[in-house]
Design a protein around this motif. Structure first.
Motif, PDB file in Angstrom:
ATOM      1  N   VAL A  15      24.923  39.794  36.615  1.00 19.99           N
ATOM      2  CA  VAL A  15      24.773  38.695  35.880  1.00 19.99           C
ATOM      3  C   VAL A  15      25.920  38.312  34.645  1.00 19.99           C
ATOM      4  N   THR A  16      26.831  39.246  34.611  1.00 25.60           N
ATOM      5  CA  THR A  16      28.155  39.097  33.860  1.00 25.60           C
ATOM      6  C   THR A  16      29.095  39.715  34.659  1.00 25.60           C
ATOM      7  N   GLY A  17      30.418  39.031  34.721  1.00 27.31           N
ATOM      8  CA  GLY A  17      31.325  39.391  35.600  1.00 27.31           C
ATOM      9  C   GLY A  17      32.335  38.428  35.806  1.00 27.31           C
ATOM     10  N   LEU A  18      33.383  38.476  36.563  1.00 31.13           N
ATOM     11  CA  LEU A  18      34.296  37.269  36.988  1.00 31.13           C
ATOM     12  C   LEU A  18      34.317  37.191  38.574  1.00 31.13           C
ATOM     13  N   ALA A  19      34.022  35.980  39.018  1.00 30.39           N
ATOM     14  CA  ALA A  19      33.832  35.755  40.432  1.00 30.39           C
ATOM     15  C   ALA A  19      35.192  34.991  40.902  1.00 30.39           C
ATOM     16  N   VAL A  20      35.757  35.724  41.797  1.00 32.15           N
ATOM     17  CA  VAL A  20      37.012  35.083  42.686  1.00 32.15           C
ATOM     18  C   VAL A  20      36.465  34.822  43.940  1.00 32.15           C
ATOM     19  N   GLU A  21      36.831  33.417  43.897  1.00 27.72           N
ATOM     20  CA  GLU A  21      35.996  32.896  45.209  1.00 27.72           C
ATOM     21  C   GLU A  21      37.583  32.211  45.969  1.00 27.72           C
ATOM     22  N   ALA A  22      37.634  32.560  47.373  1.00 23.00           N
ATOM     23  CA  ALA A  22      38.755  31.920  47.983  1.00 23.00           C
ATOM     24  C   ALA A  22      37.978  31.725  49.578  1.00 23.00           C
ATOM     25  N   GLY A  23      37.763  30.381  49.507  1.00 21.93           N
ATOM     26  CA  GLY A  23      36.974  29.866  50.655  1.00 21.93           C
ATOM     27  C   GLY A  23      37.801  29.396  51.692  1.00 21.93           C
ATOM     28  N   ALA A  24      37.186  28.157  52.269  1.00 26.33           N
ATOM     29  CA  ALA A  24      38.159  27.367  53.254  1.00 26.33           C
ATOM     30  C   ALA A  24      38.636  26.101  52.676  1.00 26.33           C
ATOM     31  N   GLY A  25      38.176  25.730  51.805  1.00 25.63           N
ATOM     32  CA  GLY A  25      38.721  24.469  51.325  1.00 25.63           C
ATOM     33  C   GLY A  25      39.517  24.491  49.892  1.00 25.63           C
ATOM     34  N   VAL A  26      38.773  25.344  49.236  1.00 25.38           N
ATOM     35  CA  VAL A  26      39.539  25.654  47.862  1.00 25.38           C
ATOM     36  C   VAL A  26      39.014  26.895  47.282  1.00 25.38           C
ATOM     37  N   SER A  27      39.780  27.173  46.135  1.00 22.16           N
ATOM     38  CA  SER A  27      39.513  28.741  45.646  1.00 22.16           C
ATOM     39  C   SER A  27      39.215  28.614  44.217  1.00 22.16           C
ATOM     40  N   HIS A  28      38.557  29.239  43.613  1.00 17.97           N
ATOM     41  CA  HIS A  28      37.817  29.285  42.001  1.00 17.97           C
ATOM     42  C   HIS A  28      38.049  30.646  41.444  1.00 17.97           C
ATOM     43  N   VAL A  29      38.100  30.634  40.334  1.00 18.14           N
ATOM     44  CA  VAL A  29      37.718  31.785  39.666  1.00 18.14           C
ATOM     45  C   VAL A  29      36.628  31.406  38.371  1.00 18.14           C
ATOM     46  N   ARG A  39      32.407  27.141  31.535  1.00 17.32           N
ATOM     47  CA  ARG A  39      33.069  26.263  32.073  1.00 17.32           C
ATOM     48  C   ARG A  39      34.603  26.321  31.550  1.00 17.32           C
ATOM     49  N   GLU A  40      34.880  26.520  30.432  1.00 14.98           N
ATOM     50  CA  GLU A  40      36.208  26.486  29.794  1.00 14.98           C
ATOM     51  C   GLU A  40      36.992  27.591  30.404  1.00 14.98           C
ATOM     52  N   ALA A  41      36.482  28.538  31.178  1.00 17.00           N
ATOM     53  CA  ALA A  41      36.979  29.721  31.770  1.00 17.00           C
ATOM     54  C   ALA A  41      36.985  29.683  33.029  1.00 17.00           C
ATOM     55  N   THR A  42      36.738  28.588  33.828  1.00 14.56           N
ATOM     56  CA  THR A  42      36.658  28.189  35.201  1.00 14.56           C
ATOM     57  C   THR A  42      37.984  27.567  35.799  1.00 14.56           C
ATOM     58  N   TYR A  43      38.662  28.070  36.607  1.00 17.73           N
ATOM     59  CA  TYR A  43      39.812  27.497  36.970  1.00 17.73           C
ATOM     60  C   TYR A  43      39.929  27.486  38.778  1.00 17.73           C
ATOM     61  N   ARG A  44      40.770  26.164  39.234  1.00 16.02           N
ATOM     62  CA  ARG A  44      40.456  26.074  40.467  1.00 16.02           C
ATOM     63  C   ARG A  44      41.907  26.065  41.202  1.00 16.02           C
ATOM     64  N   LEU A  45      42.114  26.574  42.560  1.00 14.72           N
ATOM     65  CA  LEU A  45      43.638  26.852  43.118  1.00 14.72           C
ATOM     66  C   LEU A  45      43.294  26.058  44.433  1.00 14.72           C
ATOM     67  N   GLY A  46      44.307  25.062  44.558  1.00 20.23           N
ATOM     68  CA  GLY A  46      43.982  24.215  45.879  1.00 20.23           C
ATOM     69  C   GLY A  46      44.522  24.832  47.003  1.00 20.23           C
ATOM     70  N   GLN A 147      43.657  34.208  33.007  1.00 16.32           N
ATOM     71  CA  GLN A 147      43.759  33.216  32.246  1.00 16.32           C
ATOM     72  C   GLN A 147      42.210  33.006  31.994  1.00 16.32           C
ATOM     73  N   SER A 148      41.254  33.017  33.062  1.00 18.26           N
ATOM     74  CA  SER A 148      39.828  33.190  32.622  1.00 18.26           C
ATOM     75  C   SER A 148      39.389  34.312  31.646  1.00 18.26           C
ATOM     76  N   LEU A 149      39.929  35.390  32.002  1.00 14.66           N
ATOM     77  CA  LEU A 149      39.271  36.640  31.358  1.00 14.66           C
ATOM     78  C   LEU A 149      39.902  36.464  29.758  1.00 14.66           C
ATOM     79  N   GLN A 150      41.062  35.566  29.477  1.00 15.52           N
ATOM     80  CA  GLN A 150      41.514  35.514  28.290  1.00 15.52           C
ATOM     81  C   GLN A 150      40.305  34.817  27.522  1.00 15.52           C
TER      82      GLN A 150
END
Length: 243
Positions: A15-29, A39-46, A147-150
């Protein structure tokens, strides 16, 4: 409704951690603290699976293979080739320079052509760490994770960096967990933080599995959103009801 980063963590019983998601259309941390997404520690990679498939086709067209055979190559076989043959390099620049690391792999196209791949095997996934290869100015996934972990509160940082979970089909390249761990350890080398990257053979469907787990919990009932509420307030309303 729930954030996919939180659902990915649920799959790993966190329930605590960092999710690194690399999917088909977009990636998120996404950083999550006690079930609450930051929310302020969520980032998107295209950069994600679809872009990598297109990039692989370009790499093959530029390789020594027969262009005539590759021009008619459909998208589905390219995706199969990507999943079957590609991997993440631990030393991308070094492997590019060293021909001994260009291990060939054979893939038979539907028309019978046998395509032999070399450096394309590790060049294909590299934009996840170097988006500039696809002419994107965003930092790579490891830098976005940093950056998210900062932005994680100091009292939860230890638990967060010790529970970095991977999800999405593009996280299943051989070598991806090891490269992510290598890059993050380099970024955190003088902080004393103990990085732990968690990967599962089912990480490709981690968010879906986490959704199944979360929906079975009695505490999830408070997160239900009626269709009328969504139409009136939009997706932003989700963050309000989950607070």
């Amino acid at each position: 409704m729930a954030n996919t980063g939180l659902l990915s963590l649920c799959t790993y019983s966190r329930v605590t951690g960092l999710a690194v998601e690399a999917g088909a259309g977009v990636s998120h941390v996404t950083s999550v603290c006690l079930g609450q997404t930051q929310r302020e520690a969520t980032y998107r990679l295209g950069v994600a699976g679809g872009f990598l498939s297109s990039y692989l086709h370009i790499l093959l067209m530029d390789s020594t293979n027969e262009p005539s055979a590759l021009k008619a190559f459909k998208r589905k076989p390219v995706i199969h080739m990507k999943k079957q043959c590609c991997y993440v390099s631990m030393d991308y620049e070094g492997d590019l320079q060293n021909q001994g690391f260009h291990h060939p792999a054979r893939f038979q196209a539907p028309d019978g052509h046998c395509i032999i791949r070399h450096k394309e095997r590790f060049c294909c996934p590299e934009p996840l760490f170097q988006p500039e290869l696809l002419h994107q100015s965003s930092p790579g996934l490891h830098h976005l994770a940093w950056q998210s972990l900062q932005k994680v509160p100091d009292h939860t940082k230890g638990d967060t960096v010790g529970n970095i979970v991977l999800s999405g089909g593009s996280s299943m390249f051989p070598g991806f967990p090891e490269r992510m761990c290598l890059e993050l350890n380099a970024l955190f080398h003088d902080t004393g933080c103990q990085i732990q990257v968690l990967a599962s053979p089912e990480s490709g469907t981690a968010a879906w599995a986490g959704g199944s787990i979360a929906a079975s919990l009695t505490s999830f009932q408070q997160a239900w959103m009626a269709k009328g509420e969504y139409e009136e307030h939009g997706a932003e309303y989700l963050h309000r009801i989950l607070q």
